[in-house]
Enzyme design. Structure first.
Site, PDB file in Angstrom:
ATOM      1  N   GLU A 294      -1.694  63.064 -51.955  1.00 52.17           N
ATOM      2  CA  GLU A 294      -2.224  63.214 -53.310  1.00 52.17           C
ATOM      3  C   GLU A 294      -3.675  62.750 -53.291  1.00 52.17           C
ATOM      4  O   GLU A 294      -3.963  61.633 -52.845  1.00 52.17           O
ATOM      5  CB  GLU A 294      -1.416  62.371 -54.299  1.00 52.17           C
ATOM      6  CG  GLU A 294      -1.866  62.572 -55.740  1.00 52.17           C
ATOM      7  CD  GLU A 294      -1.056  61.749 -56.733  1.00 52.17           C
ATOM      8  OE1 GLU A 294      -1.383  61.803 -57.944  1.00 52.17           O
ATOM      9  OE2 GLU A 294      -0.113  61.051 -56.311  1.00 52.17           O
TER      10      GLU A 294
ATOM     11  N   ARG B 178       8.672  54.062 -43.152  1.00 52.63           N
ATOM     12  CA  ARG B 178       7.237  54.003 -43.417  1.00 52.63           C
ATOM     13  C   ARG B 178       6.609  52.926 -42.545  1.00 52.63           C
ATOM     14  O   ARG B 178       7.290  52.016 -42.060  1.00 52.63           O
ATOM     15  CB  ARG B 178       6.965  53.727 -44.895  1.00 52.63           C
ATOM     16  CG  ARG B 178       7.409  52.369 -45.389  1.00 52.63           C
ATOM     17  CD  ARG B 178       7.052  52.175 -46.856  1.00 52.63           C
ATOM     18  NE  ARG B 178       5.620  52.178 -47.040  1.00 52.63           N
ATOM     19  CZ  ARG B 178       5.014  52.431 -48.198  1.00 52.63           C
ATOM     20  NH1 ARG B 178       5.735  52.730 -49.276  1.00 52.63           N
ATOM     21  NH2 ARG B 178       3.702  52.407 -48.308  1.00 52.63           N
TER      22      ARG B 178
ATOM     23  N   LYS C  38      -1.264  51.989 -52.819  1.00 54.06           N
ATOM     24  CA  LYS C  38      -2.498  52.558 -53.372  1.00 54.06           C
ATOM     25  C   LYS C  38      -2.974  51.760 -54.585  1.00 54.06           C
ATOM     26  O   LYS C  38      -4.174  51.590 -54.802  1.00 54.06           O
ATOM     27  CB  LYS C  38      -2.278  54.025 -53.750  1.00 54.06           C
ATOM     28  CG  LYS C  38      -2.419  54.985 -52.585  1.00 54.06           C
ATOM     29  CD  LYS C  38      -2.458  56.416 -53.081  1.00 54.06           C
ATOM     30  CE  LYS C  38      -2.650  57.391 -51.926  1.00 54.06           C
ATOM     31  NZ  LYS C  38      -2.700  58.793 -52.391  1.00 54.06           N
TER      32      LYS C  38
END
Length: 778
Positions: free
Chosen positions: A262, A482, A492
């Site tokens: 994104e 992850r 983020k």
């Protein structure tokens, strides 16, 4: 393929590995070629076969002309361990297509080096003596991989089986049988999660292609997800034979993946793992990977982030098959949403965000869930045409409000936002959600493998529910753990706060684990990819990798690629009293530790005059047996120069602070002192050496897992950035350009920073020389 299978079994591959290899045309072709080049079509020992497999899957593409030579060494058992093969790869990667220097090659690969069992035993014994207290404290929770890595660093050519046997034996000898306490799970701290640190892999398995776990596209007819409902039969998600055949015809049977960031921030090292998985699988299978910008939220996305992502993907060494945007498919997505309503699988809702949250928590249906299809179609059209206010309506998928899976509670498909889109302009005022758009665009782009991290696993049900509801092709979904690293944050939201509130100096601050920050710090993309490959593609959730392991991979590369130079951070003046002040001697210093004597390009000139500077920490008023620096009456060697003996110490008025040292040098080098110091001299009488600024970077946070702390910003390391405005450097450093990398001898690895000016060069410390990975578990 039967012939290939027989051939692979002959060289000792186990049946499962051989069959998995057959499923991969590229690896099969490479392995057959390697077996023929090695002239072992009649078979060989299993240990040799495993090494041949490694060559087939990992040999550097830029040095293919040297592959037969490496195979000759393997078949003759001159190279016989995975560590030697890895060393060969590293050497040949640098050599490329140039002529092969056999003597250097053999030295780099440890050819002819025999490490006796006694040598290994002595190294293991010394390590256990050094780490005894920590092992006794941690008992059977001791990270054996760290112990193995420590021995491997000391004895890189030792037999790994003997090392493992000795370590296991010593642990048992030290600790005895496991107790009940050893089998208990560790108690978790209240505020900070217990970190499970990934061990270093040391078996032959680490050499196997990490992508073999993924099926071929033609196998995507199997059921690998079941969606359970409270009011209807189980959905066994899979493609029909007809759907799969159409997909394979469109793609030609190629693997297609996607990397879908994104564009609302900068990429971090976790994205490096995602790229390795997405781009790496596609490259290994001869397919393609889309770089797809997941741009469904116009309020958070910027062109700056899009440009950054494209640049970083390229810097990381990946080439997209095609660059796309979710917004490219806005019309198709809208049309499919209309179809979803027509099929009775979606409805327009007027609940507020808080009401939706409350109803979902109570597992209650929305009051508008059963409104007529025609009414939802009209209202959705009104939403698209801007006739309904923002926040007054959403389109929700009609899934299962009684499901055990929270991600099946009628997720939002569309919301109203009167915000121009950075890519699509002002055409739309309704935007799809991630949960709606992601799976559909995967299908529209004929993605074969939809790969994501484990936190998305619970969304599988919604992913396949939607594709099934619209009768669309279904990609193969697989989740992996992850990447979490100690002493940093990668959320983020947290990264954005660090940047916007000026806790750091921007998205590319060298203390951040953003890829632009690592790049500015001097970390190379190849070191990052090596690190990611080393930790593997697993589903072990909740694991955190120590920062020291990344630093290990960085050192491994920079040790081979960064030229040497001398810099003094905190200068202490030394006057050579038996050398005339007008005399300047030009000496040769090595750019590389193994520089041949007859290669002038491997050396640089340094002046030696009667005024030199050493580190303040390299002088003491009182000497000791374990101290190798300079002290009154003591002699040390100035690297590449001469021995000097301290004859006098000049103190300031406080009678404590050392102002300068007087010393005599030994021009004939008759003395052989143990201590060796780096230094910088005045290039000519009365002229200061080259002045540079040096920035020393360290861990950004003090705790291993700061993200778990309530007051995580209080954990920032006040010493994470130390600026030394006036260090002294050897003259050749004046020609350094931005991104040039060096090893400052005895200090660490450094890179020239973009803030440098013609008046003053600035260097960032990438990593220290000392490898602390083996001590990380203490």
């Amino acid at each position: 393929m039967v012939e290939a299978l027989d051939l692979f079994l002959k060289i000792g591959l186990d049946k499962r590995t051989a069959e998995n290899t057959i499923a991969n045309n590229k690896v099969t072709s490479n392995l057959i070629a390697v077996i023929n080049e090695a002239n072992v079509t009649d078979g060989c020992e299993r240990s040799t076969g495993n090494l041949l497999y490694t060559v087939a899957t990992k040999f550097p593409a830029n040095a293919l002309l040297h592959r037969p030579k490496l195979l000759e060494y393997i078949v003759s058992s001159k190279i016989k361990t995975p560590a030697q093969v890895e060393a060969a790869f590293a050497f040949l990667t640098i050599t490329g297509s140039e002529d092969l220097d056999i003597s250097k090659f053999e030295e780099a690969c440890g050819v002819g080096v025999e490490v006796s069992a006694e040598d290994i035993e002595r190294t293991v014994y010394e390590m256990f003596e050094e780490k005894k207290s920590a092992i006794l404290e941690q008992r059977y929770r001791t990270n054996v991989g760290d112990l193995f890595a420590h021995v491997r660093k000391k004895q890189p050519w030792a037999d790994p089986k003997i090392v493992k046997q000795l370590i296991d034996s010593k642990i048992y000898e030290l600790l005895g049988e496991k107790t009940a306490a050893d089998n208990e799970k560790p108690v978790k701290k209240k505020k900070e999660k217990v970190i499970k640190v990934e061990e270093v892999k040391t078996t032959v398995e680490e050499e196997i292609n990490p992508y073999l776990i993924f099926p071929a596209p033609e196998e995507n007819y199997k059921v690998h997800t079941e969606v359970f409902f409270s009011d209807r039969p189980v959905l066994r998600a899979c493609n029909s034979k007809e759907t799969l055949e159409k997909h394979l015809k469109r793609t030609g049977g190629k693997v297609l993946t996607r990397f879908p960031p994104e564009p609302n921030g900068y990429l971090h090292i976790g994205h490096a793992k995602a790229m390795f998985v997405d781009f790496g699988l596609a490259k290994e299978r001869g397919g393609g990977c889309y770089l797809r910008f997941d741009d469904t939220n116009p309020e958070a996305e910027k062109k700056e982030y899009i440009d950054h992502i494209e640049e970083i993907v390229s810097w990381m060494g990946w080439k997209p098959f095609k660059i796309t945007y979710t917004s490219d498919y806005f019309q198709e997505l809208y049309d499919l949403a209309v179809e979803l309503i027509r099929r009775g699988h979606a409805y327009v809702d007027h609940q507020t965000g808080d009401e939706i949250k409350k109803y979902r928590e109570e597992k209650r249906n929305s009051p508008w869930r059963d409104r007529p299809i025609a009414e939802s179609l009209k209202l959705f059209n009104d939403m698209k045409n801007g006739l309904i206010e923002e926040g007054k309506a959403t389109l929700r998928m009609k899934q299962d409000m009684q499901s055990d899976n929270f991600n099946m509670y009628d997720l939002i498909a569309y919301r109203i936002k009167f915000t121009p889109h950075p890519h699509a302009g002002d055409k739309w005022c309704v935007y799809p959600s991630y949960d709606y758009a992601h799976c559909i665009v995967d299908s529209l782009e004929d993605i074969t493998h939809s790969l994501c991290t484990l936190e998305f696993e619970t969304r599988r049900a919604s992913y396949y529910w939607l594709l099934d509801a619209l009768s669309l092709y279904q990609p193969y979904v697989w989740e992996y753990s992850r990447l979490n690293i100690t002493n940093t944050v990668m959320s983020k939201r947290k990264l954005n706060r660090l940047v916007t509130e000026s806790y750091v100096d921007g998205w590319d601050d060298p203390r951040l684990m953003t890829l632009s920050g690592l790049r500015r710090r001097g970390v190379t993309s190849s070191a990052i990819n090596s690190f990611v490959r080393g930790i593997g593609i697993t589903r072990s959730d909740g694991s955190t990798i120590r920062l020291e392991l990344l630093e290990y991979h960085v050192r491994e590369e920079l040790n081979k690629t960064a030229s040497r130079a001398m810099v003094v951070l905190h200068p202490l003046k030394v006057v050579i009293t038996n050398l005339e002040s007008s005399s300047v001697i030009d000496l040769d210093a090595k750019k590389w530790p193994d520089a041949p004597n007859d290669d002038a390009s491997s050396y640089y000139k340094v002046p030696f005059s009667n005024v030199v500077y050493i580190e303040q920490t390299d002088f003491r008023m009182k000497d000791s047996k374990d101290y190798y620096g300079l002290a009154p009456g003591k002699t040390v060697l100035l690297r590449y120069a001469f021995p000097i003996k301290c004859t006098e110490v000049v103190l300031s008025d406080d009678k404590k602070t050392v102002v300068e040292i007087h010393a005599e040098y030994d021009p004939f080098k008759k003395t052989k002192p143990k201590g060796v110091l780096h230094w910088v001299a005045e290039p000519s009488p009365g002229v200061d050496p080259l002045k540079v600024e040096v920035r020393l970077f360290d861990k950004l946070f003090l705790s291993e897992n700061p993200g778990e702390l309530d007051n995580w910003l209080d954990d920032l390391n006040p010493e994470s950035k130390v600026v030394i405005p006036c260090a002294y450097a050897v003259p050749p450093l004046q020609f350094a350009e931005v991104d040039d990398k060096f090893q400052f001898e005895r200090l660490g690895y450094f890179v020239a920073d973009k803030d440098s000016t013609p008046e003053k060069l600035i260097f960032n410390r990438t990593v220290t020389l000392r490898d602390t990975y083996g001590k990380a578990s203490k």
